[in-house]
Write a protein that holds these residues in place. Structure first.
Motif, mmCIF file in Angstrom:
data_model
loop_
_atom_site.group_PDB
_atom_site.id
_atom_site.type_symbol
_atom_site.label_atom_id
_atom_site.label_comp_id
_atom_site.label_asym_id
_atom_site.label_seq_id
_atom_site.Cartn_x
_atom_site.Cartn_y
_atom_site.Cartn_z
ATOM 1 N N ILE A 108 -0.755 21.043 -14.951
ATOM 2 C CA ILE A 108 -1.939 21.029 -14.093
ATOM 3 C C ILE A 108 -1.546 20.761 -12.647
ATOM 4 O O ILE A 108 -2.058 21.397 -11.726
ATOM 5 C CB ILE A 108 -2.970 19.997 -14.594
ATOM 6 N N PHE A 109 -0.623 19.835 -12.415
ATOM 7 C CA PHE A 109 -0.172 19.514 -11.072
ATOM 8 C C PHE A 109 0.493 20.722 -10.417
ATOM 9 O O PHE A 109 0.178 21.086 -9.282
ATOM 10 C CB PHE A 109 0.796 18.335 -11.119
ATOM 11 N N ALA B 286 0.817 -1.209 0.000
ATOM 12 C CA ALA B 286 0.000 0.000 0.000
ATOM 13 C C ALA B 286 0.853 1.262 0.000
ATOM 14 O O ALA B 286 0.413 2.304 -0.468
ATOM 15 C CB ALA B 286 -0.927 0.003 1.211
ATOM 16 N N ARG B 287 2.077 1.206 0.498
ATOM 17 C CA ARG B 287 2.943 2.383 0.561
ATOM 18 C C ARG B 287 3.692 2.640 -0.732
ATOM 19 O O ARG B 287 4.477 3.567 -0.814
ATOM 20 C CB ARG B 287 3.975 2.211 1.680
ATOM 21 N N GLN B 288 3.482 1.871 -1.744
ATOM 22 C CA GLN B 288 4.282 1.970 -2.950
ATOM 23 C C GLN B 288 3.708 2.935 -3.988
ATOM 24 O O GLN B 288 3.959 2.812 -5.163
ATOM 25 C CB GLN B 288 4.454 0.588 -3.583
ATOM 26 N N GLY B 289 2.943 3.927 -3.565
ATOM 27 C CA GLY B 289 2.368 4.877 -4.502
ATOM 28 C C GLY B 289 3.394 5.851 -5.038
ATOM 29 O O GLY B 289 4.400 6.133 -4.410
ATOM 30 N N GLU B 290 3.148 6.359 -6.220
ATOM 31 C CA GLU B 290 4.012 7.368 -6.797
ATOM 32 C C GLU B 290 3.174 8.243 -7.712
ATOM 33 O O GLU B 290 2.147 7.817 -8.230
ATOM 34 C CB GLU B 290 5.174 6.748 -7.568
ATOM 35 N N ILE B 291 3.597 9.466 -7.881
ATOM 36 C CA ILE B 291 2.902 10.389 -8.770
ATOM 37 C C ILE B 291 3.544 10.254 -10.150
ATOM 38 O O ILE B 291 4.749 10.437 -10.302
ATOM 39 C CB ILE B 291 3.007 11.834 -8.258
ATOM 40 N N ILE B 292 2.744 9.951 -11.141
ATOM 41 C CA ILE B 292 3.268 9.790 -12.497
ATOM 42 C C ILE B 292 2.704 10.921 -13.351
ATOM 43 O O ILE B 292 1.499 10.994 -13.588
ATOM 44 C CB ILE B 292 2.875 8.423 -13.089
#
Length: 56
Positions: free
Chosen positions: A36-37, A21-27
């Motif tokens: 936009i980001f 669950a901790r393996q998120g990343e912003i692509i």
């Protein structure tokens, strides 16, 4: 337990281990998404600065 993709909780939702669950990343693959980001970040910071100076 089995493969995380097949594990379900009592509500029928998927269950992930804490490590997975901790393996998120912003692509941000395209220039438009990056703009936009960054605009969203600026849209949070600028009003905060303006309000800070307007109050004080």
């Amino acid at each position: 337990m089995g493969d995380d993709r097949h594990d379900k909780n009592s509500d029928g939702g998927r269950v992930f281990s804490a490590e997975r669950a901790r393996q998120g990343e912003i692509i941000l693959r395209t220039r438009t998404r990056r703009i936009i980001f960054i605009a969203g970040l600026v849209g949070i910071v600028i009003p905060a600065i303006v309000i800070r100076f307007a109050i004080g």
